[in-house]
Scaffold this motif. Structure first.
Motif, PDB file in Angstrom:
ATOM      1  N   ARG A 255       0.863  -1.178   0.000  1.00  0.00           N
ATOM      2  CA  ARG A 255       0.000   0.000   0.000  1.00  0.00           C
ATOM      3  C   ARG A 255       0.898   1.227   0.000  1.00  0.00           C
ATOM      4  O   ARG A 255       1.993   1.224   0.569  1.00  0.00           O
ATOM      5  CB  ARG A 255      -0.921   0.001   1.214  1.00  0.00           C
ATOM      6  CG  ARG A 255      -1.981  -1.097   1.186  1.00  0.00           C
ATOM      7  CD  ARG A 255      -3.056  -0.830   2.234  1.00  0.00           C
ATOM      8  NE  ARG A 255      -2.455  -0.731   3.567  1.00  0.00           N
ATOM      9  CZ  ARG A 255      -2.223  -1.779   4.359  1.00  0.00           C
ATOM     10  NH1 ARG A 255      -2.509  -3.004   3.945  1.00  0.00           N
ATOM     11  NH2 ARG A 255      -1.690  -1.598   5.541  1.00  0.00           N
TER      12      ARG A 255
ATOM     13  N   GLU B   8      -3.855   8.861  -2.158  1.00  0.00           N
ATOM     14  CA  GLU B   8      -4.609   7.691  -1.727  1.00  0.00           C
ATOM     15  C   GLU B   8      -3.696   6.658  -1.074  1.00  0.00           C
ATOM     16  O   GLU B   8      -2.968   5.920  -1.757  1.00  0.00           O
ATOM     17  CB  GLU B   8      -5.327   7.073  -2.934  1.00  0.00           C
ATOM     18  CG  GLU B   8      -6.147   5.839  -2.605  1.00  0.00           C
ATOM     19  CD  GLU B   8      -7.158   6.087  -1.516  1.00  0.00           C
ATOM     20  OE1 GLU B   8      -7.062   5.398  -0.485  1.00  0.00           O
ATOM     21  OE2 GLU B   8      -8.012   6.978  -1.686  1.00  0.00           O
TER      22      GLU B   8
ATOM     23  N   ALA C 275      -4.068   2.740  -1.971  1.00  0.00           N
ATOM     24  CA  ALA C 275      -3.744   2.248  -3.311  1.00  0.00           C
ATOM     25  C   ALA C 275      -2.576   1.265  -3.231  1.00  0.00           C
ATOM     26  O   ALA C 275      -1.636   1.453  -2.453  1.00  0.00           O
ATOM     27  CB  ALA C 275      -3.391   3.409  -4.229  1.00  0.00           C
TER      28      ALA C 275
ATOM     29  N   VAL D 150       0.577  -0.793  -4.954  1.00  0.00           N
ATOM     30  CA  VAL D 150       1.582  -0.710  -6.032  1.00  0.00           C
ATOM     31  C   VAL D 150       2.458  -1.959  -5.979  1.00  0.00           C
ATOM     32  O   VAL D 150       2.696  -2.529  -4.910  1.00  0.00           O
ATOM     33  CB  VAL D 150       2.443   0.558  -5.912  1.00  0.00           C
ATOM     34  CG1 VAL D 150       1.627   1.801  -6.246  1.00  0.00           C
ATOM     35  CG2 VAL D 150       3.040   0.697  -4.513  1.00  0.00           C
TER      36      VAL D 150
ATOM     37  N   PRO E  84      -0.551   1.836 -14.316  1.00  0.00           N
ATOM     38  CA  PRO E  84      -1.293   1.662 -13.063  1.00  0.00           C
ATOM     39  C   PRO E  84      -0.640   0.592 -12.190  1.00  0.00           C
ATOM     40  O   PRO E  84      -0.193  -0.444 -12.677  1.00  0.00           O
ATOM     41  CB  PRO E  84      -2.681   1.232 -13.536  1.00  0.00           C
ATOM     42  CG  PRO E  84      -2.789   1.783 -14.931  1.00  0.00           C
ATOM     43  CD  PRO E  84      -1.421   1.681 -15.504  1.00  0.00           C
ATOM     44  N   GLY E  85      -0.590   0.866 -10.900  1.00  0.00           N
ATOM     45  CA  GLY E  85       0.040  -0.067  -9.979  1.00  0.00           C
ATOM     46  C   GLY E  85       1.547   0.096  -9.873  1.00  0.00           C
ATOM     47  O   GLY E  85       2.197  -0.652  -9.150  1.00  0.00           O
TER      48      GLY E  85
ATOM     49  N   LYS F  47       0.780   7.512 -16.273  1.00  0.00           N
ATOM     50  CA  LYS F  47      -0.277   6.601 -15.827  1.00  0.00           C
ATOM     51  C   LYS F  47       0.087   5.928 -14.509  1.00  0.00           C
ATOM     52  O   LYS F  47      -0.662   5.071 -14.016  1.00  0.00           O
ATOM     53  CB  LYS F  47      -0.525   5.553 -16.906  1.00  0.00           C
ATOM     54  CG  LYS F  47      -1.044   6.141 -18.220  1.00  0.00           C
ATOM     55  CD  LYS F  47      -1.230   5.049 -19.266  1.00  0.00           C
ATOM     56  CE  LYS F  47      -1.719   5.645 -20.595  1.00  0.00           C
ATOM     57  NZ  LYS F  47      -1.877   4.608 -21.640  1.00  0.00           N
TER      58      LYS F  47
ATOM     59  N   THR G 286       0.614   5.124 -10.611  1.00  0.00           N
ATOM     60  CA  THR G 286      -0.241   5.333  -9.443  1.00  0.00           C
ATOM     61  C   THR G 286       0.333   6.393  -8.518  1.00  0.00           C
ATOM     62  O   THR G 286      -0.416   7.156  -7.901  1.00  0.00           O
ATOM     63  CB  THR G 286      -0.416   4.004  -8.680  1.00  0.00           C
ATOM     64  OG1 THR G 286      -1.091   3.084  -9.542  1.00  0.00           O
ATOM     65  CG2 THR G 286      -1.199   4.187  -7.394  1.00  0.00           C
ATOM     66  N   ALA G 287       1.659   6.477  -8.437  1.00  0.00           N
ATOM     67  CA  ALA G 287       2.291   7.452  -7.536  1.00  0.00           C
ATOM     68  C   ALA G 287       3.605   7.927  -8.120  1.00  0.00           C
ATOM     69  O   ALA G 287       4.257   7.223  -8.904  1.00  0.00           O
ATOM     70  CB  ALA G 287       2.511   6.836  -6.157  1.00  0.00           C
TER      71      ALA G 287
ATOM     72  N   ALA H 103      -1.896  11.453 -10.317  1.00  0.00           N
ATOM     73  CA  ALA H 103      -1.241  10.469  -9.462  1.00  0.00           C
ATOM     74  C   ALA H 103      -1.119  10.973  -8.028  1.00  0.00           C
ATOM     75  O   ALA H 103      -1.148  12.180  -7.761  1.00  0.00           O
ATOM     76  CB  ALA H 103       0.146  10.143 -10.008  1.00  0.00           C
ATOM     77  N   SER H 104      -0.970  10.045  -7.115  1.00  0.00           N
ATOM     78  CA  SER H 104      -0.584  10.395  -5.750  1.00  0.00           C
ATOM     79  C   SER H 104       0.908  10.730  -5.734  1.00  0.00           C
ATOM     80  O   SER H 104       1.639  10.421  -6.679  1.00  0.00           O
ATOM     81  CB  SER H 104      -0.874   9.227  -4.807  1.00  0.00           C
ATOM     82  OG  SER H 104      -2.261   8.943  -4.757  1.00  0.00           O
TER      83      SER H 104
END
Length: 344
Positions: A6, A21, A24, A26, A37-38, A56, A58-59, A71-72
């Motif tokens: 997470r 988030e 989320a 990864v 993503p991820g 794209k 996630t962070a 993104a975060s």
């Protein structure tokens, strides 16, 4: 694919502050233009902030958030350090099985530390000492009296000549040679006579030395690479050189014999230093710099060019050089014009 985490957990493990988030999940890390993503990516240079808007991932590991990004963010004062920690989290190092392979050639007097690994086809000569948890890959040669500290990595075909001393947590990449003879010859009427090189080499703790780098033993005394210094691939270090702590030297640089290089010096690729020079603490040498004399940061911290000159001077010279042909033509025309008028 690495382990899954997470974002809140990853932030804690890499010493970052989470903006986004936390639940989320990864599973890996990738370049900013390729991450999906991820995955986590990173932004170390603000001039590439535009790529964050289209990523794209996630962070994003960064120093500050980027307005408009989806993104975060994992925020850190040193994004590069946080990135390094994240890579370690997703890709923990794999260790070879502990113990000495029956295919290694071991002298009975050699001492092997607890948890160390000696792979097939390693040659370990008499009185060698290998520290705890050190890993020696296939094809390594350790000459008589070599000492290797704890938690080191010696990759395939590393050669340590007799008497070389290696600190702890040192990484020696494939094919590097430490302790070969310095380049010393006495000229005579019959040719060059070899000067015996009877010194040694000492490598401090936390040093990393790149593939096919060579470090010559001292003629007398010690060639020394101090704690925390990092040498790239294909670097040549001559006999009796002393390199200070936390210095970095890029590929294909050449350091002639008996140079003294200070702490936290940065030397660019293909730079060359003449012998017996002193490079002061904190000096930065640009790529391909040719250094015929000692340098000190009190005059200029950054140096570039051949011969090396303060970097601002080199930049101005670089702008002038393309204009020299036209300046030469203008001077010639002025000279010819002046000659014609004098004849009249």
């Amino acid at each position: 694919m690495g382990n899954e985490f997470r974002l809140s957990e990853l932030a804690e493990r890499i010493g970052a502050r989470l903006a986004g988030e936390g639940d989320a999940v990864v599973h890996g890390i990738a370049p900013i233009e390729e991450a999906g993503p991820g995955e986590v990516t990173f932004l170390a240079n603000p001039k590439y902030a535009r790529f964050v808007l289209g990523t794209k991932a996630t962070a994003v590991i960064a120093k500050a958030t980027v307005e408009g990004a989806q993104a975060s963010f994992l925020l850190a004062d040193n994004p590069y350090l946080a990135f390094a920690r994240a890579v370690e989290v997703f890709h923990p190092p794999e260790r070879l099985p502990e113990g000495v392979s029956p295919l290694a050639s071991m002298h009975p007097s050699a001492r092997i530390g607890a948890g160390a690994t000696v792979s097939p086809f390693v040659v370990v000569e008499e009185r060698v000492s290998i520290g705890d948890r050190t890993v020696v890959y296939p094809g390594v040669y350790l000459g008589k009296g070599v000492v290797v500290g704890e938690d080191c990595l010696l990759y395939p075909n590393v050669v340590l000549y007799h008497g070389v001393r290696i600190g702890s947590r040192v990484i020696l990449h494939a094919g590097c040679v430490i302790g070969s003879d310095g380049f010393g010859f006495a000229p005579t009427a019959e040719g060059y006579r070899k000067i015996p090189q009877v010194g040694t080499v000492e490598i401090g703790d936390d040093v990393e030395i790149g593939a096919n780098t060579t470090i010559d033993r001292a003629a007398l005394g010690v060639t020394r690479v101090s704690r925390g210094t990092k040498l790239d691939n294909l670097v040549q270090v001559g006999h009796n050189v002393v390199i200070g702590e936390d210095t970095v030297i890029a590929a294909q640089a050449g350091i002639s014999g008996s140079c003294r290089i200070g702490r936290r010096v940065m030397i660019g690729g293909q730079a060359g230093l003449a012998g017996h020079l002193e490079i002061g603490d904190g000096v930065m040498l640009g790529a391909k710099s040719g250094v015929p004399a000692s340098l000190d940061a009190s005059e200029s911290r950054a140096w570039s060019g051949i011969p090396a000159m303060p970097h601002p001077v080199w930049l101005r010279l670089g702008k002038l050089l393309p204009k020299l042909p036209e300046l030469f033509r203008r001077v010639r025309r002025l000279e010819e014009s002046g000659k014609t008028k004098s004849e009249e």
